[in-house]
Design an enzyme around this catalytic site. Structure first.
Site, PDB file in Angstrom:
ATOM      1  N   SER A 156     -40.717   3.256  17.114  1.00  0.00           N
ATOM      2  CA  SER A 156     -40.611   1.741  16.886  1.00  0.00           C
ATOM      3  C   SER A 156     -40.796   1.086  18.104  1.00  0.00           C
ATOM      4  CB  SER A 156     -39.426   1.336  16.224  1.00  0.00           C
ATOM      5  OG  SER A 156     -39.592  -0.088  15.849  1.00  0.00           O
ATOM      6  N   GLY A 157     -41.233  -0.176  18.170  1.00  0.00           N
ATOM      7  CA  GLY A 157     -41.583  -1.150  19.286  1.00  0.00           C
ATOM      8  C   GLY A 157     -42.956  -1.310  19.563  1.00  0.00           C
ATOM      9  N   LYS A 206     -36.598   5.432   9.817  1.00  0.00           N
ATOM     10  CA  LYS A 206     -37.798   4.385  10.086  1.00  0.00           C
ATOM     11  C   LYS A 206     -38.089   3.704   8.858  1.00  0.00           C
ATOM     12  CE  LYS A 206     -40.806   2.431  12.780  1.00  0.00           C
ATOM     13  NZ  LYS A 206     -42.106   2.409  12.686  1.00  0.00           N
ATOM     14  N   GLU A 220     -37.617  -4.915   8.511  1.00  0.00           N
ATOM     15  CA  GLU A 220     -38.775  -5.731   9.340  1.00  0.00           C
ATOM     16  C   GLU A 220     -39.342  -6.624   8.408  1.00  0.00           C
ATOM     17  OE1 GLU A 220     -40.792  -3.226  12.365  1.00  0.00           O
ATOM     18  OE2 GLU A 220     -42.609  -3.963  10.840  1.00  0.00           O
TER      19      GLU A 220
END
Ligand SMILES: NC(=O)c1ccc[n+]([C@@H]2O[C@H](COP(=O)([O-])OP(=O)(O)OC[C@H]3O[C@@H](n4cnc5c(N)ncnc54)[C@H](O)[C@@H]3O)[C@@H](O)[C@H]2O)c1
Ligand SMILES: O=C(O)[C@H](O)[C@@H](O)[C@H](O)[C@H](O)COP(=O)(O)O
Length: 298
Positions: free
Chosen positions: A121-122, A171, A178
């Site tokens: 992520s990121g 995830k 998200e």
């Protein structure tokens, strides 16, 4: 430490540079010659074929796959089972479905190879520096690859999550969250856009990012987007999705765990991909039939 990296797209090339910044040795391959050329231009050593890459790595190998989830990842992992050796450690850093990762782990196990499903992520900037990683796989073998994550993750930004499958599962849920967070931010700005006041979206997002309850990276990114296009007039409000939100909702349904916010966010994305809907036509027709309410005609 030497890493064989497969996939030099938006994430892979940034990861390669992140690894190199931390004195890790990267050898890489991408199917597309242009991607290999771009990588070579920033000092990444590339191989022209997957077999050549595998041959060039010291054993036990450490190989990171960063190609699109689904068929390309499955095909790459299958090739690695044929080309790599017992004892090699294989990371799938893409957004693969955790059920697929469970099957991959079994298939690698049968070859005495070690599979790690790593949720990354990121976005692209996280791949380039200070990334975030959720890592499933064998715990003892994880200890041999942990220095890689220490090097490329934000301090505190990686977690060994348990056996194979648990990294991509986590995830999946991260991305479900998200979806909900982004939908709420989007709806808030929609209400502001239709309000009697003339808010400056960039100023609002930047201000909210300084000390408010809803501060955070998404708000910072919203301010960045509004700075380039104050009312986002150049964009269409079409929200694509690549699977993780749907998998989270499906998992909730399977468990009987209600996920109304994530589900609504997912449905809003699907709706945004359609210009007109049968649902709308049917509801309009029924209102007209029973109440004589007005309809808009094509
Ligand atoms: N973009 C993001 O923000 C992001 C964040 C986290 C995770 N991911 C995941 O990371 C993975 C890579 O995403 P991306 O955004 O870099 O995609 P991308 O499309 O930018 O790059 C993928 C690269 O893989 C190469 N490729 C495709 N099939 C290949 C094969 N069989 N062998 C070798 N190379 C192959 C392509 O040529 C391309 O250069 C995906 O699984 C994605 O879901 C993406
Ligand atoms: O954590 C991240 O870095 C992002 O979540 C990343 O994984 C990517 O941008 C998503 O794959 C987009 O997912 P959708 O296409 O489903 O919105």
């Amino acid at each position: 430490m030497e890493i064989g990296l497969i996939g030099l797209g938006k994430m892979g090339l940034n990861l390669a540079q992140n690894m190199q910044d931390h004195d890790l040795t990267v050898k890489a391959f991408d199917l597309m010659p242009e991607a290999r050329t771009r990588a070579a231009e920033v000092g990444v050593t590339t191989a022209d074929t997957l077999a050549a890459l595998i041959d060039s790595l010291q054993t036990p190998r450490l190989i990171w796959v960063m190609v699109p989830a689904g068929k390309p990842t499955k095909a790459t992992l299958q090739s690695l089972r044929e080309l790599a050796s017992a004892g090699d450690r294989i990371i799938d850093g893409g957004n693969s479905y955790y059920q697929d990762s469970l099957a991959e782990a079994k298939a690698f196990d049968a070859k005495q190879m070690h599979f790690f499903d790593v949720g990354s992520s990121g976005g692209m900037s996280g791949a380039r520096a200070n990334g975030n990683f959720m890592i499933g796989g064998d715990k003892a073998v994880f200890a041999t690859i942990e220095p890689l994550f220490e090097a490329i993750a934000q301090p505190g930004g990686y977690l060994y999550t348990g056996p194979a499958g648990s990294g991509h599962y986590l995830k999946m849920v991260h991305n479900g969250i998200e979806y909900g967070m982004m939908a709420a931010i989007g709806e808030g700005f929609d209400v502001l856009a239709n309000s009697p006041f003339d808010y400056d979206n960039e100023a609002v997002a930047a201000m909210w990012d300084h000390g408010s309850v809803i501060r955070g990276w998404l708000m910072e990114l919203a301010a960045d987007a509004f700075s380039k296009d104050p009312k986002l007039e150049q964009l269409k409000g079409v929200m694509h999705s690549s699977g993780e939100g749907a998998w989270t909702v499906e998992e909730g349904i399977r468990q009987h765990t209600p996920t109304p916010v994530i589900t609504a966010a997912l449905m809003a994305r699907y709706n945004s991909e359609r210009t007109d809907t049968m649902t709308g036509k049917v509801v309009a027709a029924l209102r007209n039939e029973f109440g004589g309410h007005p309809i808009d005609k094509n």
